[in-house]
Design a protein around this motif. Sequence first.
Motif, PDB file in Angstrom:
ATOM      1  N   ALA A 246       0.826  -1.205   0.000  1.00  0.00           N
ATOM      2  CA  ALA A 246       0.000   0.000   0.000  1.00  0.00           C
ATOM      3  C   ALA A 246       0.862   1.258   0.000  1.00  0.00           C
ATOM      4  O   ALA A 246       0.624   2.195  -0.770  1.00  0.00           O
ATOM      5  N   GLY A 247       1.880   1.297   0.862  1.00  0.00           N
ATOM      6  CA  GLY A 247       2.724   2.480   0.934  1.00  0.00           C
ATOM      7  C   GLY A 247       3.457   2.747  -0.365  1.00  0.00           C
ATOM      8  O   GLY A 247       3.539   3.891  -0.819  1.00  0.00           O
ATOM      9  N   ALA A 248       3.983   1.678  -0.980  1.00  0.00           N
ATOM     10  CA  ALA A 248       4.683   1.858  -2.259  1.00  0.00           C
ATOM     11  C   ALA A 248       3.721   2.290  -3.349  1.00  0.00           C
ATOM     12  O   ALA A 248       4.068   3.117  -4.199  1.00  0.00           O
ATOM     13  N   ARG A 249       2.493   1.746  -3.342  1.00  0.00           N
ATOM     14  CA  ARG A 249       1.531   2.110  -4.378  1.00  0.00           C
ATOM     15  C   ARG A 249       1.153   3.589  -4.275  1.00  0.00           C
ATOM     16  O   ARG A 249       1.050   4.286  -5.300  1.00  0.00           O
ATOM     17  N   VAL A 250       0.942   4.083  -3.074  1.00  0.00           N
ATOM     18  CA  VAL A 250       0.618   5.506  -2.904  1.00  0.00           C
ATOM     19  C   VAL A 250       1.786   6.366  -3.388  1.00  0.00           C
ATOM     20  O   VAL A 250       1.591   7.377  -4.082  1.00  0.00           O
ATOM     21  N   GLN A 251       2.996   5.967  -3.055  1.00  0.00           N
ATOM     22  CA  GLN A 251       4.170   6.730  -3.470  1.00  0.00           C
ATOM     23  C   GLN A 251       4.353   6.691  -4.980  1.00  0.00           C
ATOM     24  O   GLN A 251       4.627   7.722  -5.610  1.00  0.00           O
ATOM     25  N   ILE A 252       4.188   5.510  -5.586  1.00  0.00           N
ATOM     26  CA  ILE A 252       4.365   5.365  -7.034  1.00  0.00           C
ATOM     27  C   ILE A 252       3.284   6.142  -7.779  1.00  0.00           C
ATOM     28  O   ILE A 252       3.565   6.815  -8.783  1.00  0.00           O
ATOM     29  N   THR A 253       2.040   6.063  -7.303  1.00  0.00           N
ATOM     30  CA  THR A 253       0.952   6.784  -7.967  1.00  0.00           C
ATOM     31  C   THR A 253       1.196   8.286  -7.950  1.00  0.00           C
ATOM     32  O   THR A 253       1.012   8.974  -8.962  1.00  0.00           O
ATOM     33  N   GLY A 254       1.616   8.799  -6.803  1.00  0.00           N
ATOM     34  CA  GLY A 254       1.910  10.221  -6.721  1.00  0.00           C
ATOM     35  C   GLY A 254       3.030  10.628  -7.662  1.00  0.00           C
ATOM     36  O   GLY A 254       2.955  11.670  -8.332  1.00  0.00           O
ATOM     37  N   PHE A 255       4.061   9.791  -7.751  1.00  0.00           N
ATOM     38  CA  PHE A 255       5.171  10.095  -8.652  1.00  0.00           C
ATOM     39  C   PHE A 255       4.710  10.130 -10.102  1.00  0.00           C
ATOM     40  O   PHE A 255       5.031  11.071 -10.843  1.00  0.00           O
ATOM     41  N   TRP A 256       3.953   9.105 -10.534  1.00  0.00           N
ATOM     42  CA  TRP A 256       3.542   9.044 -11.932  1.00  0.00           C
ATOM     43  C   TRP A 256       2.583  10.175 -12.283  1.00  0.00           C
ATOM     44  O   TRP A 256       2.629  10.715 -13.389  1.00  0.00           O
ATOM     45  N   GLU A 257       1.703  10.534 -11.369  1.00  0.00           N
ATOM     46  CA  GLU A 257       0.766  11.616 -11.664  1.00  0.00           C
ATOM     47  C   GLU A 257       1.500  12.933 -11.908  1.00  0.00           C
ATOM     48  O   GLU A 257       1.176  13.686 -12.831  1.00  0.00           O
ATOM     49  N   VAL A 258       2.509  13.220 -11.090  1.00  0.00           N
ATOM     50  CA  VAL A 258       3.269  14.466 -11.254  1.00  0.00           C
ATOM     51  C   VAL A 258       4.167  14.399 -12.487  1.00  0.00           C
ATOM     52  O   VAL A 258       4.199  15.329 -13.308  1.00  0.00           O
ATOM     53  N   SER A 259       4.900  13.292 -12.622  1.00  0.00           N
ATOM     54  CA  SER A 259       5.876  13.207 -13.714  1.00  0.00           C
ATOM     55  C   SER A 259       5.203  13.168 -15.083  1.00  0.00           C
ATOM     56  O   SER A 259       5.677  13.803 -16.033  1.00  0.00           O
ATOM     57  N   ARG A 495      -9.274   0.503  -8.608  1.00  0.00           N
ATOM     58  CA  ARG A 495      -8.277   1.481  -8.178  1.00  0.00           C
ATOM     59  C   ARG A 495      -8.869   2.507  -7.223  1.00  0.00           C
ATOM     60  O   ARG A 495      -8.201   2.955  -6.287  1.00  0.00           O
ATOM     61  N   ARG A 496     -10.126   2.867  -7.455  1.00  0.00           N
ATOM     62  CA  ARG A 496     -10.750   3.867  -6.585  1.00  0.00           C
ATOM     63  C   ARG A 496     -10.912   3.332  -5.164  1.00  0.00           C
ATOM     64  O   ARG A 496     -10.576   4.003  -4.181  1.00  0.00           O
ATOM     65  N   LEU A 497     -11.423   2.099  -5.028  1.00  0.00           N
ATOM     66  CA  LEU A 497     -11.588   1.512  -3.699  1.00  0.00           C
ATOM     67  C   LEU A 497     -10.252   1.086  -3.104  1.00  0.00           C
ATOM     68  O   LEU A 497     -10.062   1.128  -1.886  1.00  0.00           O
ATOM     69  N   GLN A 498      -9.341   0.685  -3.956  1.00  0.00           N
ATOM     70  CA  GLN A 498      -8.015   0.300  -3.480  1.00  0.00           C
ATOM     71  C   GLN A 498      -7.305   1.482  -2.832  1.00  0.00           C
ATOM     72  O   GLN A 498      -6.599   1.315  -1.832  1.00  0.00           O
ATOM     73  N   SER A 499      -7.491   2.678  -3.377  1.00  0.00           N
ATOM     74  CA  SER A 499      -6.852   3.855  -2.779  1.00  0.00           C
ATOM     75  C   SER A 499      -7.393   4.118  -1.377  1.00  0.00           C
ATOM     76  O   SER A 499      -6.646   4.557  -0.491  1.00  0.00           O
ATOM     77  N   VAL A 500      -8.685   3.829  -1.159  1.00  0.00           N
ATOM     78  CA  VAL A 500      -9.264   3.980   0.177  1.00  0.00           C
ATOM     79  C   VAL A 500      -8.629   2.978   1.144  1.00  0.00           C
ATOM     80  O   VAL A 500      -8.250   3.316   2.272  1.00  0.00           O
ATOM     81  N   LEU A 501      -8.519   1.719   0.698  1.00  0.00           N
ATOM     82  CA  LEU A 501      -7.904   0.696   1.544  1.00  0.00           C
ATOM     83  C   LEU A 501      -6.439   1.016   1.818  1.00  0.00           C
ATOM     84  O   LEU A 501      -5.952   0.800   2.935  1.00  0.00           O
ATOM     85  N   ASP A 502      -5.729   1.524   0.806  1.00  0.00           N
ATOM     86  CA  ASP A 502      -4.321   1.872   1.006  1.00  0.00           C
ATOM     87  C   ASP A 502      -4.174   2.966   2.055  1.00  0.00           C
ATOM     88  O   ASP A 502      -3.293   2.895   2.926  1.00  0.00           O
ATOM     89  N   SER A 503      -5.021   3.990   1.976  1.00  0.00           N
ATOM     90  CA  SER A 503      -4.956   5.077   2.954  1.00  0.00           C
ATOM     91  C   SER A 503      -5.249   4.567   4.356  1.00  0.00           C
ATOM     92  O   SER A 503      -4.572   4.937   5.327  1.00  0.00           O
ATOM     93  N   GLU A 504      -6.242   3.673   4.455  1.00  0.00           N
ATOM     94  CA  GLU A 504      -6.582   3.110   5.763  1.00  0.00           C
ATOM     95  C   GLU A 504      -5.427   2.271   6.297  1.00  0.00           C
ATOM     96  O   GLU A 504      -5.083   2.353   7.487  1.00  0.00           O
TER      97      GLU A 504
END
Length: 536
Positions: A246-259, A495-504
Amino acid sequence: MVTLVAVLAMAWLAHRLRWNEPILLVAGGCLIGLTPQFRTLALPSPVVLLLFLPPLLYWESLTTSLREIRTNLRGIVLLSTGLVLATAAAVAGVGHALGLAWPLAFALGAVVAPTDAIAVQAVARLLPRRIRTVLRAESLINDGTALALYAVVVGVAVHGQAVTWPGTAARFLLAYAGGVAIGAACAAVVVALRRRLHDRVLESALAVLTPFATYLPAQTMGVSGVVAVVTCGLIGSQAGPKVISAGARVQITGFWEVSTFILNSALFVMVGIQTPAIVSGISSISPGHAVVTALLVGGVVIAVRLLWLYSVPYLLRAIDRRPVQRTLRSGARERFPLAWSGVRGAVSLAAALSVPATTAAGRPLAGHGLLVFTAVAVILLTLVVQGTTMPAVIRWAGLRGDPDETTEERRAHRQIVTAALEALPDHADRLDTPPETTDAIRSELRQYAAEDPGPPDAGPGVRSGLELRHTLIGVKRSALIRLRDQRTIDDIVLRRLQSVLDSEEIRIELALRAFSDRPPPPPDGTAAPSGRAPGA
């Protein structure tokens, strides 16, 4: 630095004024290109294809719904192959009639044939999921078709290679098959590595490396790097939820969205920067002839797409009468936004700039300047004519967001919570969770509480309650992936629900870490000193 400042300034201005972002980016680039310091700036096209294309394609394929691609596969294949070839042939006919030799005319057709769905990404969010997926998948695949055709015709124009239908067909098949094979092999390696990596930094580094490590071997072996990257991304979109933390996915998603935002915006700025130099470089022909050629080619590009989408689907409808195909049909008015979404972008520019200015014998390639000018003009024409009118077209067609997404999300939410409730007793016994904590978590689940309110400062069962909640997140995630694999929901909902689970999960892990770092209470049960004087 100047490009990045232009990207931020133009993007802010576009959001502020609610204008079309790509057009403002190109306009800002043109202003930069008119200054003396940047008149000779030119980004080598191999750099564009290597540094920009793989990450953009990879992120697009990672965030595309594979279920919707399967459902609409026939239409996507026809758009990304048949329409590309039809557009290239029509443009070649116009280009040859206006003075270009056949090889260079077909090169022009291959350059302007692929669409750029990213250019209409902002307004595409207003489209139903099916049309949005078709646009994105078409853009991913048609790059491979156009670049494969481009390699053939440029080889004829520059090196004088002979063209035969069997040989050309074999090269197309080899480019696609080889790209799929390399992409699948790279995806298998990446998934195997992810199963063994347990460090966020290493997982993020692997995510950055993957598109380039997939694209380069394919290009080196003479097959389609575009198809390889897309294949790797699509496979990764299915395996990623199972092997990425979960932590890596949040970090990777943020990186790809910006880059990807910076890369894509920078490409449009580069289009604008190089436009003044390209316009001033057409000295071999009259400006009037160049403008007429560009307008005619742009009109053909738009007209062929409209003609294709209002003829081929109806022909297939008359042939294929299966009930499942009838459910996918759309009316003429609903079809128009898809037909009007043929905006060209960075791939066309990179391909145009990649055409050598001289032949293998060292002679100037006749018509080279006209080809590059026409390609840039078609990009600008489609951005202005189609990009700015897309919101009005969507409103006229009466299209709205897909209500099935909301239904699927609610259904998935209920089912993953049901799975957690069923697994709760066994996990509570295994973790020796106090009954009152188990009952509180059961109550939260029954109320569909997706977020943990955070642990109290003290009290029995806090740590075991956090551990139980953490364990149940794994149960929910498995149930969610199972729904995706059963095609009950698609990747967008996952992906939408997965982001909720990752944050939790991240919140609970932080709470567990803080709980572990908390000093133990004194033996007499009094509160630990707070560093504050009594009575202060």
